[in-house]
Scaffold this motif. Structure first.
Motif, PDB file in Angstrom:
ATOM      1  N   LEU A 161      44.362  35.627  49.068  1.00  0.00           N
ATOM      2  CA  LEU A 161      43.929  37.037  48.997  1.00  0.00           C
ATOM      3  C   LEU A 161      43.374  37.461  50.358  1.00  0.00           C
ATOM      4  CD1 LEU A 161      42.066  37.097  45.570  1.00  0.00           C
ATOM      5  CD2 LEU A 161      44.461  37.486  46.023  1.00  0.00           C
TER       6      LEU A 161
ATOM      7  N   GLN B 106      43.678  46.959  49.979  1.00  0.00           N
ATOM      8  CA  GLN B 106      44.745  47.711  49.305  1.00  0.00           C
ATOM      9  C   GLN B 106      46.097  47.060  49.592  1.00  0.00           C
ATOM     10  OE1 GLN B 106      44.014  50.893  47.490  1.00  0.00           O
ATOM     11  NE2 GLN B 106      45.895  50.123  46.623  1.00  0.00           N
TER      12      GLN B 106
ATOM     13  N   PHE C 198      49.504  43.347  42.571  1.00  0.00           N
ATOM     14  CA  PHE C 198      49.700  44.051  41.301  1.00  0.00           C
ATOM     15  C   PHE C 198      51.180  44.262  40.992  1.00  0.00           C
ATOM     16  CE2 PHE C 198      45.262  44.689  41.799  1.00  0.00           C
ATOM     17  CZ  PHE C 198      44.758  44.906  40.518  1.00  0.00           C
TER      18      PHE C 198
ATOM     19  N   PRO D  40      45.556  41.048  32.491  1.00  0.00           N
ATOM     20  CA  PRO D  40      46.831  40.536  33.007  1.00  0.00           C
ATOM     21  C   PRO D  40      46.620  39.340  33.931  1.00  0.00           C
ATOM     22  CG  PRO D  40      46.230  42.573  34.099  1.00  0.00           C
ATOM     23  CD  PRO D  40      45.214  42.356  33.045  1.00  0.00           C
ATOM     24  N   ILE D  41      47.481  38.349  33.747  1.00  0.00           N
ATOM     25  CA  ILE D  41      47.384  37.163  34.612  1.00  0.00           C
ATOM     26  C   ILE D  41      48.653  37.048  35.434  1.00  0.00           C
ATOM     27  CG2 ILE D  41      47.434  34.634  34.577  1.00  0.00           C
ATOM     28  CD1 ILE D  41      45.400  34.730  32.373  1.00  0.00           C
ATOM     29  N   VAL D  42      48.471  36.920  36.753  1.00  0.00           N
ATOM     30  CA  VAL D  42      49.630  36.755  37.627  1.00  0.00           C
ATOM     31  C   VAL D  42      49.631  35.347  38.213  1.00  0.00           C
ATOM     32  CG1 VAL D  42      49.850  39.162  38.271  1.00  0.00           C
ATOM     33  CG2 VAL D  42      48.408  37.656  39.628  1.00  0.00           C
ATOM     34  N   GLN D  43      50.830  34.937  38.602  1.00  0.00           N
ATOM     35  CA  GLN D  43      50.935  33.630  39.238  1.00  0.00           C
ATOM     36  C   GLN D  43      50.874  33.825  40.750  1.00  0.00           C
ATOM     37  OE1 GLN D  43      54.154  31.386  37.648  1.00  0.00           O
ATOM     38  NE2 GLN D  43      52.781  29.628  37.531  1.00  0.00           N
ATOM     39  N   LEU D  44      49.919  33.150  41.380  1.00  0.00           N
ATOM     40  CA  LEU D  44      49.745  33.297  42.830  1.00  0.00           C
ATOM     41  C   LEU D  44      50.677  32.348  43.567  1.00  0.00           C
ATOM     42  CD1 LEU D  44      45.915  33.451  43.565  1.00  0.00           C
ATOM     43  CD2 LEU D  44      47.585  35.272  43.796  1.00  0.00           C
TER      44      LEU D  44
ATOM     45  N   LYS E 219      37.129  35.092  42.570  1.00  0.00           N
ATOM     46  CA  LYS E 219      37.945  34.902  43.779  1.00  0.00           C
ATOM     47  C   LYS E 219      37.840  36.134  44.671  1.00  0.00           C
ATOM     48  CE  LYS E 219      41.707  32.722  45.679  1.00  0.00           C
ATOM     49  NZ  LYS E 219      41.543  31.415  46.294  1.00  0.00           N
ATOM     50  N   PRO E 220      37.467  35.968  45.940  1.00  0.00           N
ATOM     51  CA  PRO E 220      37.279  37.134  46.790  1.00  0.00           C
ATOM     52  C   PRO E 220      38.528  37.513  47.593  1.00  0.00           C
ATOM     53  CG  PRO E 220      36.413  35.212  47.877  1.00  0.00           C
ATOM     54  CD  PRO E 220      37.045  34.730  46.601  1.00  0.00           C
ATOM     55  N   PHE E 221      38.592  38.800  47.956  1.00  0.00           N
ATOM     56  CA  PHE E 221      39.523  39.211  49.010  1.00  0.00           C
ATOM     57  C   PHE E 221      38.841  38.908  50.340  1.00  0.00           C
ATOM     58  CE2 PHE E 221      40.994  42.023  45.610  1.00  0.00           C
ATOM     59  CZ  PHE E 221      42.370  41.941  45.760  1.00  0.00           C
TER      60      PHE E 221
ATOM     61  N   ASN F 222      46.941  30.564  38.829  1.00  0.00           N
ATOM     62  CA  ASN F 222      46.934  31.770  38.009  1.00  0.00           C
ATOM     63  C   ASN F 222      45.679  32.576  38.288  1.00  0.00           C
ATOM     64  OD1 ASN F 222      49.328  31.142  36.621  1.00  0.00           O
ATOM     65  ND2 ASN F 222      48.180  29.617  35.448  1.00  0.00           N
ATOM     66  N   LEU F 223      45.854  33.885  38.347  1.00  0.00           N
ATOM     67  CA  LEU F 223      44.721  34.740  38.667  1.00  0.00           C
ATOM     68  C   LEU F 223      44.660  35.891  37.674  1.00  0.00           C
ATOM     69  CD1 LEU F 223      42.577  35.138  40.953  1.00  0.00           C
ATOM     70  CD2 LEU F 223      44.136  36.803  41.892  1.00  0.00           C
ATOM     71  N   ASN F 224      43.474  36.100  37.125  1.00  0.00           N
ATOM     72  CA  ASN F 224      43.265  37.241  36.242  1.00  0.00           C
ATOM     73  C   ASN F 224      42.943  38.465  37.092  1.00  0.00           C
ATOM     74  OD1 ASN F 224      42.537  39.045  34.321  1.00  0.00           O
ATOM     75  ND2 ASN F 224      41.290  37.585  33.161  1.00  0.00           N
ATOM     76  N   LEU F 225      43.760  39.516  36.947  1.00  0.00           N
ATOM     77  CA  LEU F 225      43.607  40.666  37.847  1.00  0.00           C
ATOM     78  C   LEU F 225      42.338  41.468  37.558  1.00  0.00           C
ATOM     79  CD1 LEU F 225      47.274  41.930  38.165  1.00  0.00           C
ATOM     80  CD2 LEU F 225      45.957  40.568  39.756  1.00  0.00           C
ATOM     81  N   THR F 226      41.842  41.372  36.332  1.00  0.00           N
ATOM     82  CA  THR F 226      40.605  42.111  36.044  1.00  0.00           C
ATOM     83  C   THR F 226      39.388  41.411  36.650  1.00  0.00           C
ATOM     84  OG1 THR F 226      40.547  40.950  33.939  1.00  0.00           O
ATOM     85  CG2 THR F 226      41.327  43.223  33.909  1.00  0.00           C
TER      86      THR F 226
ATOM     87  N   LEU G  93      39.056  40.460  39.679  1.00  0.00           N
ATOM     88  CA  LEU G  93      38.895  40.694  41.119  1.00  0.00           C
ATOM     89  C   LEU G  93      37.750  41.674  41.330  1.00  0.00           C
ATOM     90  CD1 LEU G  93      42.646  41.113  41.979  1.00  0.00           C
ATOM     91  CD2 LEU G  93      41.199  39.207  42.614  1.00  0.00           C
TER      92      LEU G  93
ATOM     93  N   LEU H 259      38.162  49.473  40.976  1.00  0.00           N
ATOM     94  CA  LEU H 259      39.595  49.724  40.785  1.00  0.00           C
ATOM     95  C   LEU H 259      39.744  51.100  40.132  1.00  0.00           C
ATOM     96  CD1 LEU H 259      40.713  46.259  39.360  1.00  0.00           C
ATOM     97  CD2 LEU H 259      40.958  47.058  41.686  1.00  0.00           C
TER      98      LEU H 259
ATOM     99  N   VAL I 125      49.729  49.899  40.854  1.00  0.00           N
ATOM    100  CA  VAL I 125      48.685  49.433  41.768  1.00  0.00           C
ATOM    101  C   VAL I 125      47.516  50.402  41.747  1.00  0.00           C
ATOM    102  CG1 VAL I 125      48.189  48.728  44.113  1.00  0.00           C
ATOM    103  CG2 VAL I 125      50.504  48.493  43.229  1.00  0.00           C
ATOM    104  N   PRO I 126      46.331  49.927  41.400  1.00  0.00           N
ATOM    105  CA  PRO I 126      45.181  50.834  41.389  1.00  0.00           C
ATOM    106  C   PRO I 126      44.719  51.166  42.808  1.00  0.00           C
ATOM    107  CG  PRO I 126      44.522  48.621  40.826  1.00  0.00           C
ATOM    108  CD  PRO I 126      45.995  48.577  40.979  1.00  0.00           C
TER     109      PRO I 126
ATOM    110  N   ILE J  29      41.932  51.304  45.508  1.00  0.00           N
ATOM    111  CA  ILE J  29      40.771  50.422  45.673  1.00  0.00           C
ATOM    112  C   ILE J  29      39.675  51.092  46.476  1.00  0.00           C
ATOM    113  CG2 ILE J  29      40.052  48.379  46.983  1.00  0.00           C
ATOM    114  CD1 ILE J  29      42.578  47.051  45.691  1.00  0.00           C
TER     115      ILE J  29
END
Lengths: 326, 314
Positions: A17, A49, A56, A67-71, B143-145, B177-181, B183, B206, B213-214, B216
């Motif tokens: 990220l 962004q 996304f 929602p879960i994405v694969q990194l 997990k950070p940006f 695997n990352l949960n998008l909510t 972030l 978000l 794509v939201p 940010i």
């Protein structure tokens, strides 16, 4: 279109990220701190962004939590924490097996036992062909008389186990040299390598040290009674009280629903007195011992006289100055 | 003579297994330490760094006299702590006349110092001095940006190294695997000048944008500070080469029973073991053998009535 241009400008590592804009320059030296912070945050927002645009758009699976994405795996290369696990060197047996072409075969865990007509485990408790199950060992012509065949068998088994343990240690030592010891095993030296075969003398343990300290404390005139105690020091092990005084009053002993009074003190004194006043009182005297004692005393007297001659006499020294004067 | 030592409890064994070198590493732990003297600024920087890194960090509260990693022999105690706590990143704060508000960041490889970078802290703003909607506050261990801006990070040697160290420090565990909510935070680093870096920590909002794509928005939640680069030490070339090795560099295992062809695509062979129909047992209670519920009920009722009758007759 915008997204593509963004990605060209920014270096994006979705796995971490992470986004990096190497071309950004502050238009002019910001006049105040606030301006600078705002500038940085707006620039940061753009970068976040840019990462989010990629993130996304990944195919996602919906779950109750979101929602879960694969990194993808990270692209920035960072150093490892520890070295890569090293391959384990082959053991002596593995080397030998490779040379001879011996291959591993799977063996059943449970085997038919002919002695008991049952299926039993191959190893461990209650196993197949267990030596302990054999109550009788047939005598052979080669047997030596006076030797316990059971004890011999146990001894041989112990030797075998000992040898295997030695082999295992050797294999582990080779593995340790290659830096490939299993994580849960440590090899520790038990003695200095210079001293060779001899093991180091054992250190005194906590208990033993305490005992010694207690003993040393009694070496003062008061038997260590008034000494200051060190923290953790134990009292000396044997403390006085050699004479046992028996109770003066009789105690009662239960014997078949009867209470029999037992006066130990009286009994003891009676025993001594009866020996002395008895008819055959001379029999308690050990005549031989008495003669020996008398003889010894006589000899001591004799030798005492002879030894007196060897001693320097005080009179001589006193007389000497007198003679010089004369 | 040698002796084999093995852990006496299962837990000890598991811990040792966790600490053993792995093919694929997931994350590094951080060790946070104090020098003999620390200013209020440095103390709070260390404290807040610990709060940000909670779950992946260990903080020592005692003062350490003999940690001077730039001098020879000054890293022994640090390496021991690293071995003890199994941490491979450290942050060491100190304060002196020569180097006020000093923060030393470094990494370890195999519990030996890998590289070091020393920064001075200026314009520090604590977590507490920021006011924002508490609903936005980032969750522990999310997990950070991470954002870097400025050409300094590309050209200047020290800043390049600082970028790498900060990435390693903040990125946390590597995940599949990352949960998008989940972030909710971002670290922003910008190179203001060739020696100065502005670092801040933001929460993420978000917002709806009409697309997938939201939009940010960042809200500064602190801490924020300027890092002024002081001394640094780059990793040894040999060690660097060794440390950069990954399991990927190794040849992959051959895939068995899978064929790829341009026309047919991917296909595989499956070996099905013999079913051995004759040997299979029937389940104990197959439906045909079961008494039906109704039957059982009937029977019970009959028995019940019989016993009642008996009672009555008595």
């Amino acid at each position: 279109m915008d997204m593509e241009t963004d990605q060209q400008i920014y270096q994006v590592d979705v796995g971490n990220l992470l986004a990096f804009n190497p071309n950004h320059q502050f238009p002019s030296a910001p006049s105040s701190r606030e301006e600078l912070v705002n500038e940085c945050i707006t620039e940061g927002t753009k970068l976040v962004q840019a990462v989010a645009d990629v993130l996304f758009n990944f195919p996602s699976t919906e779950t109750s939590d979101g929602p879960i994405v694969q990194l993808p795996p990270p692209t920035t290369r960072l150093p490892r924490e520890k070295h890569l696990p090293r391959p384990k060197p082959p053991t002596k047996w593995e080397e030998f097996a490779l040379k001879k072409g011996i291959q591993k075969r799977k063996k059943d865990k449970i085997v038919y036992d002919e002695q008991t007509d049952k299926f039993k485990r191959r190893h461990g408790y209650d196993r197949v062909n267990d030596d302990n199950d054999v109550p009788i060992i047939e005598a052979k012509a080669s047997d030596e008389p006076g030797e316990d065949p059971f004890a011999k068998r146990i001894e041989e088994k112990k030797k075998k186990v000992g040898k295997q343990e030695k082999n295992r240690l050797q294999n582990l030592r080779v593995a340790a040299k290659a830096g490939a010891l299993p994580s849960h095993i440590q090899l520790a030296a038990t003695s200095l390598p210079i001293s060779g075969v001899k093991a180091q003398p054992k250190k005194l343990g906590k208990e033993a040290l305490g005992d010694v300290a207690g003993l040393a404390a009694t070496s003062t005139a008061s038997g260590g009674k008034f000494d200051k105690k060190l923290p953790g020091e134990k009292p000396p092990k044997k403390q006085g009280k050699h004479h046992k005084y028996l109770p003066v009053l009789p105690s009662y002993r239960k014997d078949q629903n009867k209470c029999i009074p037992v006066d130990e003190e009286k009994e003891q004194t009676n025993k001594v007195l009866s020996k002395i006043f008895s008819k055959h009182s001379h029999e308690i005297l050990n005549v031989g011992k008495a003669i020996n004692m008398v003889n010894e005393k006589k000899e001591k007297k004799k030798s005492g006289r002879s030894s007196d001659k060897l001693k320097p006499k005080k009179d001589i020294t006193k007389k000497k100055p007198a003679t010089t004067k004369a | 003579m040698m002796e084999i030592r093995t852990p006496k409890t299962g837990k000890a064994k598991r811990v040792l297994e966790q600490r053993a070198p792995k093919q694929v590493e997931t994350g590094k732990k951080t060790l946070i330490l104090h020098g003999t003297k620390t200013s209020a600024t440095v103390s709070s920087v260390l404290m807040e760094l610990y709060q940000l890194k909670k779950g992946g960090a260990i903080k020592y509260s005692r003062r350490n006299e003999n940690i001077r990693p730039f001098e020879s022999g000054g890293e022994t105690s640090l390496e021991f702590f690293s071995l003890k706590t199994d941490c491979s990143i450290f942050a060491y704060g100190s304060h002196s006349k020569k180097r006020p508000h000093n923060l030393l960041l470094g990494r370890m490889y195999d519990h030996h110092v890998y590289d070091l970078i020393e920064v001075g802290i200026e314009n520090f703003k604590s977590l507490l001095s920021f006011s924002y909607d508490k609903k936005l506050a980032p969750h522990e261990g999310s997990k950070p940006f991470i954002c870097f801006t400025g050409e300094g990070f590309d050209h200047v040697q020290e800043l390049k190294q600082l970028k790498e160290v900060l990435t390693d420090l903040f990125r946390g565990e590597v995940v599949d695997n990352l949960n998008l909510t989940g972030l909710d935070r971002a670290y922003i680093c910008s190179a203001i000048s060739p020696t100065k870096v502005f670092l801040t920590h933001c929460a993420i909002k978000l917002k709806k944008s009409g697309t997938i794509v939201p939009r940010i928005e960042l809200v500064e939640v602190g801490p924020s500070m300027d890092l002024v680069v002081r001394r640094n030490r780059l990793p040894n070339d040999g060690v660097r080469k060794e440390a950069m090795k990954t399991s990927k560099d190794k040849p992959k295992k051959k895939l068995k029973n899978v064929h790829n062809s341009a026309v047919g695509g991917q296909s595989g062979n499956i070996y099905v073991p013999d079913q051995k129909v004759g040997e299979t047992k029937l389940p104990d209670k197959s439906k045909g053998l079961k008494r039906e519920r109704r039957e059982r009920k009937l029977k019970k009722e009959e028995e019940g009535s019989a016993s009642k009758k008996l009672k009555e007759s008595e």
